[in-house]
Design a protein around this motif. Structure first.
Motif, PDB file in Angstrom:
ATOM      1  N   ARG A  46       0.847  -5.746   2.436  1.00  0.00           N
ATOM      2  CA  ARG A  46       0.724  -6.983   1.698  1.00  0.00           C
ATOM      3  C   ARG A  46      -0.298  -6.816   0.584  1.00  0.00           C
ATOM      4  NH1 ARG A  46       0.878 -12.614   2.907  1.00  0.00           N
ATOM      5  NH2 ARG A  46       0.269 -13.273   0.863  1.00  0.00           N
ATOM      6  N   GLN A  47      -1.390  -6.110   0.878  1.00  0.00           N
ATOM      7  CA  GLN A  47      -2.435  -5.956  -0.132  1.00  0.00           C
ATOM      8  C   GLN A  47      -1.987  -5.075  -1.297  1.00  0.00           C
ATOM      9  OE1 GLN A  47      -5.477  -4.573   2.473  1.00  0.00           O
ATOM     10  NE2 GLN A  47      -6.396  -6.611   2.726  1.00  0.00           N
ATOM     11  N   ILE A  48      -1.145  -4.119  -1.020  1.00  0.00           N
ATOM     12  CA  ILE A  48      -0.757  -3.218  -2.124  1.00  0.00           C
ATOM     13  C   ILE A  48       0.396  -3.774  -2.941  1.00  0.00           C
ATOM     14  CG2 ILE A  48      -1.485  -1.190  -0.809  1.00  0.00           C
ATOM     15  CD1 ILE A  48       1.534  -0.479  -0.618  1.00  0.00           C
ATOM     16  N   THR A  49       1.034  -4.846  -2.477  1.00  0.00           N
ATOM     17  CA  THR A  49       2.206  -5.375  -3.171  1.00  0.00           C
ATOM     18  C   THR A  49       1.980  -5.523  -4.672  1.00  0.00           C
ATOM     19  OG1 THR A  49       3.006  -6.550  -1.245  1.00  0.00           O
ATOM     20  CG2 THR A  49       3.707  -7.369  -3.381  1.00  0.00           C
ATOM     21  N   TYR A  50       0.840  -6.162  -5.025  1.00  0.00           N
ATOM     22  CA  TYR A  50       0.644  -6.526  -6.423  1.00  0.00           C
ATOM     23  C   TYR A  50       0.429  -5.288  -7.288  1.00  0.00           C
ATOM     24  CZ  TYR A  50       0.192 -10.683  -3.670  1.00  0.00           C
ATOM     25  OH  TYR A  50       0.456 -11.670  -2.758  1.00  0.00           O
ATOM     26  N   ASN A  51      -0.461  -4.390  -6.822  1.00  0.00           N
ATOM     27  CA  ASN A  51      -0.679  -3.175  -7.614  1.00  0.00           C
ATOM     28  C   ASN A  51       0.565  -2.302  -7.667  1.00  0.00           C
ATOM     29  OD1 ASN A  51      -3.215  -3.758  -8.337  1.00  0.00           O
ATOM     30  ND2 ASN A  51      -4.219  -2.513  -6.752  1.00  0.00           N
ATOM     31  N   CYS A  52       1.315  -2.318  -6.582  1.00  0.00           N
ATOM     32  CA  CYS A  52       2.508  -1.478  -6.542  1.00  0.00           C
ATOM     33  C   CYS A  52       3.537  -1.962  -7.562  1.00  0.00           C
ATOM     34  CB  CYS A  52       3.095  -1.483  -5.126  1.00  0.00           C
ATOM     35  SG  CYS A  52       4.559  -0.470  -4.985  1.00  0.00           S
ATOM     36  N   VAL A  53       3.768  -3.274  -7.617  1.00  0.00           N
ATOM     37  CA  VAL A  53       4.759  -3.793  -8.570  1.00  0.00           C
ATOM     38  C   VAL A  53       4.284  -3.561 -10.006  1.00  0.00           C
ATOM     39  CG1 VAL A  53       5.920  -5.861  -9.398  1.00  0.00           C
ATOM     40  CG2 VAL A  53       5.699  -5.457  -6.940  1.00  0.00           C
ATOM     41  N   LEU A  54       2.994  -3.796 -10.266  1.00  0.00           N
ATOM     42  CA  LEU A  54       2.463  -3.501 -11.604  1.00  0.00           C
ATOM     43  C   LEU A  54       2.639  -2.019 -11.919  1.00  0.00           C
ATOM     44  CD1 LEU A  54      -0.942  -5.397 -11.947  1.00  0.00           C
ATOM     45  CD2 LEU A  54       1.251  -5.949 -12.987  1.00  0.00           C
ATOM     46  N   GLY A  55       2.329  -1.198 -10.933  1.00  0.00           N
ATOM     47  CA  GLY A  55       2.411   0.249 -11.132  1.00  0.00           C
ATOM     48  C   GLY A  55       3.836   0.710 -11.405  1.00  0.00           C
ATOM     49  N   ILE A  56       4.794   0.051 -10.782  1.00  0.00           N
ATOM     50  CA  ILE A  56       6.192   0.444 -10.998  1.00  0.00           C
ATOM     51  C   ILE A  56       6.604   0.179 -12.446  1.00  0.00           C
ATOM     52  CG2 ILE A  56       8.578  -0.182 -10.431  1.00  0.00           C
ATOM     53  CD1 ILE A  56       7.602  -0.387  -7.489  1.00  0.00           C
ATOM     54  N   GLY A  57       6.210  -0.981 -12.973  1.00  0.00           N
ATOM     55  CA  GLY A  57       6.482  -1.249 -14.392  1.00  0.00           C
ATOM     56  C   GLY A  57       5.802  -0.216 -15.266  1.00  0.00           C
ATOM     57  N   GLN A  58       4.543   0.056 -14.914  1.00  0.00           N
ATOM     58  CA  GLN A  58       3.756   1.039 -15.668  1.00  0.00           C
ATOM     59  C   GLN A  58       4.398   2.430 -15.593  1.00  0.00           C
ATOM     60  OE1 GLN A  58       1.250   1.313 -18.139  1.00  0.00           O
ATOM     61  NE2 GLN A  58      -0.091   0.183 -16.769  1.00  0.00           N
ATOM     62  N   THR A  59       5.025   2.745 -14.471  1.00  0.00           N
ATOM     63  CA  THR A  59       5.649   4.060 -14.291  1.00  0.00           C
ATOM     64  C   THR A  59       6.691   4.327 -15.380  1.00  0.00           C
ATOM     65  OG1 THR A  59       5.326   3.906 -11.905  1.00  0.00           O
ATOM     66  CG2 THR A  59       6.922   5.521 -12.669  1.00  0.00           C
ATOM     67  N   PHE A  60       7.522   3.332 -15.652  1.00  0.00           N
ATOM     68  CA  PHE A  60       8.530   3.498 -16.709  1.00  0.00           C
ATOM     69  C   PHE A  60       7.863   3.826 -18.041  1.00  0.00           C
ATOM     70  CE2 PHE A  60      12.660   2.258 -15.020  1.00  0.00           C
ATOM     71  CZ  PHE A  60      12.304   1.673 -13.811  1.00  0.00           C
ATOM     72  N   VAL A  61       6.794   3.070 -18.352  1.00  0.00           N
ATOM     73  CA  VAL A  61       6.120   3.283 -19.634  1.00  0.00           C
ATOM     74  C   VAL A  61       5.494   4.672 -19.685  1.00  0.00           C
ATOM     75  CG1 VAL A  61       4.266   2.464 -21.132  1.00  0.00           C
ATOM     76  CG2 VAL A  61       5.656   0.819 -19.866  1.00  0.00           C
ATOM     77  N   ILE A  62       4.828   5.040 -18.597  1.00  0.00           N
ATOM     78  CA  ILE A  62       4.101   6.315 -18.613  1.00  0.00           C
ATOM     79  C   ILE A  62       5.067   7.502 -18.659  1.00  0.00           C
ATOM     80  CG2 ILE A  62       2.581   7.798 -17.223  1.00  0.00           C
ATOM     81  CD1 ILE A  62       0.950   5.361 -16.540  1.00  0.00           C
ATOM     82  N   ILE A  63       6.239   7.367 -18.063  1.00  0.00           N
ATOM     83  CA  ILE A  63       7.199   8.481 -18.135  1.00  0.00           C
ATOM     84  C   ILE A  63       7.636   8.732 -19.578  1.00  0.00           C
ATOM     85  CG2 ILE A  63       9.498   9.305 -17.431  1.00  0.00           C
ATOM     86  CD1 ILE A  63       9.043   7.945 -14.762  1.00  0.00           C
ATOM     87  N   PRO A 176       4.892  -8.025  14.236  1.00  0.00           N
ATOM     88  CA  PRO A 176       4.109  -8.822  13.285  1.00  0.00           C
ATOM     89  C   PRO A 176       5.039  -9.398  12.219  1.00  0.00           C
ATOM     90  CG  PRO A 176       3.803  -6.494  12.878  1.00  0.00           C
ATOM     91  CD  PRO A 176       4.614  -6.597  14.125  1.00  0.00           C
ATOM     92  N   SER A 177       4.748 -10.594  11.758  1.00  0.00           N
ATOM     93  CA  SER A 177       5.625 -11.201  10.752  1.00  0.00           C
ATOM     94  C   SER A 177       5.451 -10.475   9.412  1.00  0.00           C
ATOM     95  CB  SER A 177       5.294 -12.679  10.601  1.00  0.00           C
ATOM     96  OG  SER A 177       3.932 -12.804  10.296  1.00  0.00           O
ATOM     97  N   ILE A 178       6.561 -10.362   8.699  1.00  0.00           N
ATOM     98  CA  ILE A 178       6.529  -9.627   7.432  1.00  0.00           C
ATOM     99  C   ILE A 178       6.357 -10.628   6.293  1.00  0.00           C
ATOM    100  CG2 ILE A 178       7.854  -8.137   5.895  1.00  0.00           C
ATOM    101  CD1 ILE A 178       9.297  -7.151   8.442  1.00  0.00           C
ATOM    102  N   PRO A 179       5.292 -10.509   5.520  1.00  0.00           N
ATOM    103  CA  PRO A 179       5.061 -11.464   4.434  1.00  0.00           C
ATOM    104  C   PRO A 179       6.166 -11.372   3.382  1.00  0.00           C
ATOM    105  CG  PRO A 179       3.113 -10.114   4.855  1.00  0.00           C
ATOM    106  CD  PRO A 179       4.248  -9.497   5.604  1.00  0.00           C
ATOM    107  N   VAL A 180       6.525 -12.517   2.824  1.00  0.00           N
ATOM    108  CA  VAL A 180       7.575 -12.547   1.792  1.00  0.00           C
ATOM    109  C   VAL A 180       7.241 -11.651   0.598  1.00  0.00           C
ATOM    110  CG1 VAL A 180       8.771 -14.029   0.148  1.00  0.00           C
ATOM    111  CG2 VAL A 180       8.442 -14.786   2.509  1.00  0.00           C
ATOM    112  N   PRO A 181       5.979 -11.630   0.103  1.00  0.00           N
ATOM    113  CA  PRO A 181       5.690 -10.748  -1.045  1.00  0.00           C
ATOM    114  C   PRO A 181       6.035  -9.283  -0.782  1.00  0.00           C
ATOM    115  CG  PRO A 181       3.899 -12.286  -0.733  1.00  0.00           C
ATOM    116  CD  PRO A 181       4.819 -12.486   0.437  1.00  0.00           C
ATOM    117  N   VAL A 182       5.894  -8.850   0.474  1.00  0.00           N
ATOM    118  CA  VAL A 182       6.235  -7.452   0.784  1.00  0.00           C
ATOM    119  C   VAL A 182       7.732  -7.225   0.551  1.00  0.00           C
ATOM    120  CG1 VAL A 182       6.377  -5.747   2.638  1.00  0.00           C
ATOM    121  CG2 VAL A 182       4.320  -7.150   2.380  1.00  0.00           C
TER     122      VAL A 182
END
Lengths: 333, 499
Positions: A46-63, A176-182
């Motif tokens: 859950r904690q990495i969700t936000y950085n991961c999604v930002l990072g995925i967008g960034q991945t396209f740019v950086i490639i 454990p319940s899976i948070p929606v953001p995940v």
């Protein structure tokens, strides 16, 4: 792949797994078993969700050998705009959520388009154009929100922000319940992976990063592909802005403007995407974000001083890129 | 007898697969201008790079003032008084003439640059040469001619006694050329020895004391300039029979359809008023010196550059200028001269490179790339062209030069292109791969393709073209049909010795 490439490939995987297992074992023992508890694992995801999604967008740019410095500010801007929009329309339930998401993503993509325009038309460095957007978007989000968080009037976003996915099922199975953001993160990972690895667009992203002139002479519309990657990055920032808004029940001009930008770039780089372009993967970025998240989590469980945590994180990032560089030099020989 | 200023004796140098220099000897006296001529690839640059310490000779001896010297680095060459003036300037554009002239040897006082002493040092050199160049503006703002003077001053400020000039007039206007010749005269009177590389016949007799002709890595003839006529020089430059590794070219049909038509194509300053046609089954060669504009013409045809004027027609359909994708769709394949910089994505696999220009053909209805189909197309190409790679997934970075060139060809063959533009198709690849590429051209002809081959390798153009167009200074200066095209005639036109 040559024999040596293959050997290295497996060696890397084995080494990474061994490192991971060792780390997990040490941390788990040191934290008296709380590290491997399912609830803790879900917390990390859950904690990495936000950085991961930002990072995925960034991945396209950086490639494509670009960079997008504006994503943090765009999280703030899209969150504020989404909250203002949600408060001003007479919709409820799913239509409200969908319309708000669409508005946020449209704003993020538009900002990405503006980022790309000077890059593709005037060949300006994206470092500068996205730095300018960082400032503009941040300023705009403060103007629009009058410097205060915009509280959501509707409670319809609660489930998106803090709800659980199929809670009945997981409860019945004593999981454990899976948070929606995940779930959002997983959807973004799958969609982005398919886009990058299986479509023409994705292939062109790699080709441009690998050799822009060769790509151009192969008839590829380089400007269009580059514009699209910045729009994807803006769109990912908008999804994060939307999720944060749902999480906090408000759109704040200050969300996303802290460590998000640099830690999302760190996730990309640690995940094996080359800042020189031409090489990288979505799944790598996920694992990069996961590594950083696990590291933080473990340091918290072990009561590492929070200032020292930063030092250690920096050291891990450096170590990751140094190892990657050494590997490339070995392969180049 | 006084020892010559410079003596190079028995210099040899090999690169993998190529013998670049064999047993080259030359002498240069103080106050002498030795002009070095020779075709592209004759070994002039290699020889000069050895003198400058940028390359190491495999064998031979260099002496200065009769004393053997070991030139193991550019710095050592500088200390020995050897100065190089390359075609590409080595100035830092943002710095002033003074800063450039004193670069790396700035006079200092107390650890800081002593700008007054720097100006004085630069002025002294400029005064010696009788030059007037603005000293306090960035050199980027100076004209090309002025920049070259700064370049010369920079070399002289390091007390050079031997100066090598590599085609110094290539970028200069007529008036600037006169200025340069005046400088050369001053240097010569001051006892500086000059090795002057040139392609321009009309210059040679004006400045040369002696002329040395290089061919195939050797100096074949050296004579005082007054005893060396233009015709003799060209004969010495060519002096060989055509290589016989070219396959037999089938005759071209005069009534075949025109596949490529170029009309009044101009892109100032690279080339002007270029017009020619290529029929199905025909190869047209573009000959000319490096920098004559061959590459630029091909780029404009392929849509990589936008021409100022003129049009390109493929199968009688006009191409939109500057539209690469449109040109590809019309059947144009542009095989660039620098495959690493322009033709390939080195970090991608053979499969991905082969399909890159025609990826749309491999996309299914679900918008995803069908990798299985893509791989089988790559596999077919590997078989057709006998590409030596362990698999379709091999990164092209790991392939040899000739194999890489075949990957480039495979990329274009995949799309059934009809008009092939080859720019230096066999540069840097071994003789076996060369022959295979020539054979491939013949297969393309048999399929009705029209081919343009631009090459610095004169035997290649003469051996593989039905007609030869000679490009000189951006214009098509002459056209020869195959039986009429001799190396002598082509070189005479290319160098301006004949109209």
């Amino acid at each position: 792949m040559t024999q040596r490439d293959r050997l290295w490939y497996w060696l890397r995987i084995v080494a990474a797994l061994a490192f991971l297992v060792a780390m997990i074992a040490i941390v788990d023992v040191a934290s008296h078993g709380s590290f491997l508890e399912p609830s803790n694992i879900v917390r990390v995801l859950r904690q990495i969700t936000y950085n991961c999604v930002l990072g995925i967008g960034q991945t396209f740019v950086i490639i494509t050998s670009g960079i997008d410095l504006s994503v943090g500010s765009l999280v703030a801007l899209t969150g504020v705009v989404a909250a203002l929009f949600a408060n001003s329309v007479h919709l409820t339930g799913f239509p409200l959520i969908a319309a708000t998401l669409i508005v946020a993503v449209a704003v993020g993509c538009a900002a990405g388009w503006v980022n790309a325009l000077p890059v593709v038309k005037l060949n300006l460095p994206p470092f500068i154009t996205t730095l300018a957007m960082l400032e503009m978007a941040l300023g705009a989000s403060f103007i629009l929100s009058h410097g205060r968080p915009v509280a959501l009037q509707s409670s319809d976003f609660e489930n998106t922000g803090i709800g659980s996915f199929m809670g009945g099922v997981t409860n019945a199975l004593h999981l454990p319940s899976i948070p929606v953001p995940v779930i959002w993160m997983l959807v973004v990972i799958v969609a982005a992976s398919v886009l990058l690895n299986r479509t023409r667009f994705g292939r062109y992203v790699f080709a441009i990063g690998g050799n822009e002139e060769a790509a151009r002479l192969a008839g590829i519309n380089v400007a269009r592909v580059k514009t699209t990657v910045y729009m994807i990055s803006g769109g990912c920032a908008a999804i994060v802005g939307f999720l944060y808004m749902a999480l906090f029940s408000s759109g704040s001009p200050q969300t996303g403007t802290g460590d998000e930008l640099l830690e999302s770039i760190a996730a990309v780089v640690v995940g094996g995407t080359s800042l020189m372009g031409g090489r990288g993967s979505v799944i790598g970025t996920f694992f990069g974000a996961l590594l950083i998240g696990v590291l933080y989590n473990a340091m918290n469980l072990l009561n590492v001083d929070s200032y020292l945590q930063k030092v250690l994180l920096g050291a891990v990032i450096l170590l990751a890129v140094v190892l990657d560089e050494l590997r490339k030099r070995y392969l180049a020989k | 007898m006084l020892a010559p200023l410079l003596e190079m004796r028995g210099i040899g140098k090999s690169f993998p697969g190529v013998r670049a220099l064999s047993d080259v000897s030359l002498t240069l006296a103080a106050g002498e201008v030795l002009v070095l001529v020779g075709e592209n690839g004759a070994g002039k640059s290699t020889l000069m790079r050895i003198l400058a310490g940028a390359l190491h000779a495999d064998s031979g001896q260099i002496s200065i003032d009769g004393a053997p010297v070991e030139i193991d680095s550019p710095l050592r060459a500088q200390h020995l008084g050897i100065g190089m003036i390359y075609q590409e300037f080595t100035l830092v554009p943002q710095l002033t003439a003074v800063a450039n002239v004193t670069l790396g040897a700035e006079p200092t006082r107390g650890g800081l640059i002593d700008s007054r002493a720097a100006v004085q040092r630069a002025m002294r050199v400029f005064d010696e040469l009788g030059l007037r160049v603005p000293l306090d503006v960035p050199v980027a703002k100076l004209s090309v001619g002025q920049q070259q003077l700064v370049e010369i001053a920079k070399v002289l400020a390091r007390s050079a006694r031997i100066i090598v000039m590599d085609e110094p007039t290539a970028a200069l206007a007529d008036r600037e050329i006169e200025g340069l010749f005046a400088i050369v005269a001053i240097l010569r009177r001051a006892g500086v020895g000059i090795i002057y590389i040139s392609h321009r016949m009309e210059e040679l007799s004006r400045i040369a004391d002696r002329i040395a002709v290089m061919r195939d890595g050797s100096i074949v003839e050296t004579r005082p300039a007054k005893d060396f006529s233009g015709e003799d020089i060209i004969r010495a430059m060519v002096g060989r029979k055509l290589d016989s590794h070219f396959p037999k070219l089938p005759p071209a049909a005069n009534d075949a359809a025109v596949r490529l038509q170029v009309e009044g194509l101009s892109r100032t300053p690279a080339f002007q008023d270029v017009a020619f046609r290529v029929r199905a089954g025909e190869i047209v060669g573009l000959a000319g010196l490096i920098g004559a504009g061959r590459t630029e013409i091909l780029r404009a045809i392929a849509g990589a550059d936008v021409p100022d004027r003129g049009e390109v027609r493929i199968d009688d359909r006009r191409l939109r200028p500057g539209d690469i994708a449109g040109a590809i769709a019309a059947g144009v394949a542009f095989i660039t001269e620098d495959r690493k910089a322009q033709g390939l994505v080195l970090g991608m696999s053979v499969r991905e490179n082969v399909s890159l220009a025609h990826l749309a053909d491999f996309v299914d209805r679900d918008l995803l790339i069908d990798v299985t189909r893509e791989r089988s197309a790559a596999t077919r190409m590997i078989a057709d062209l006998q590409i030596r790679t362990p698999s379709t997934e091999q990164l092209v970075r790991n392939l040899s030069g000739g194999t890489q060139q075949k990957v480039v060809l495979a990329k274009w063959l995949l799309g059934n292109a009809g008009v092939f533009l080859f720019d230096e198709p066999t540069r840097g690849i071994d003789i076996g791969a060369k022959t295979e590429i020539y054979k491939l051209m013949l297969e393309l002809l048999a399929r009705g393709a029209a081919i343009v081959v631009a090459s610095s390798d004169l035997p290649e153009v003469l051996g593989m073209a039905h007609r030869v167009l000679v490009v000189r200074e951006g214009r098509i200066a002459a056209e020869f049909v195959r039986d009429d095209a001799t190396p002598e005639k082509v070189i005479a036109v290319a160098t301006g010795a004949a109209a």
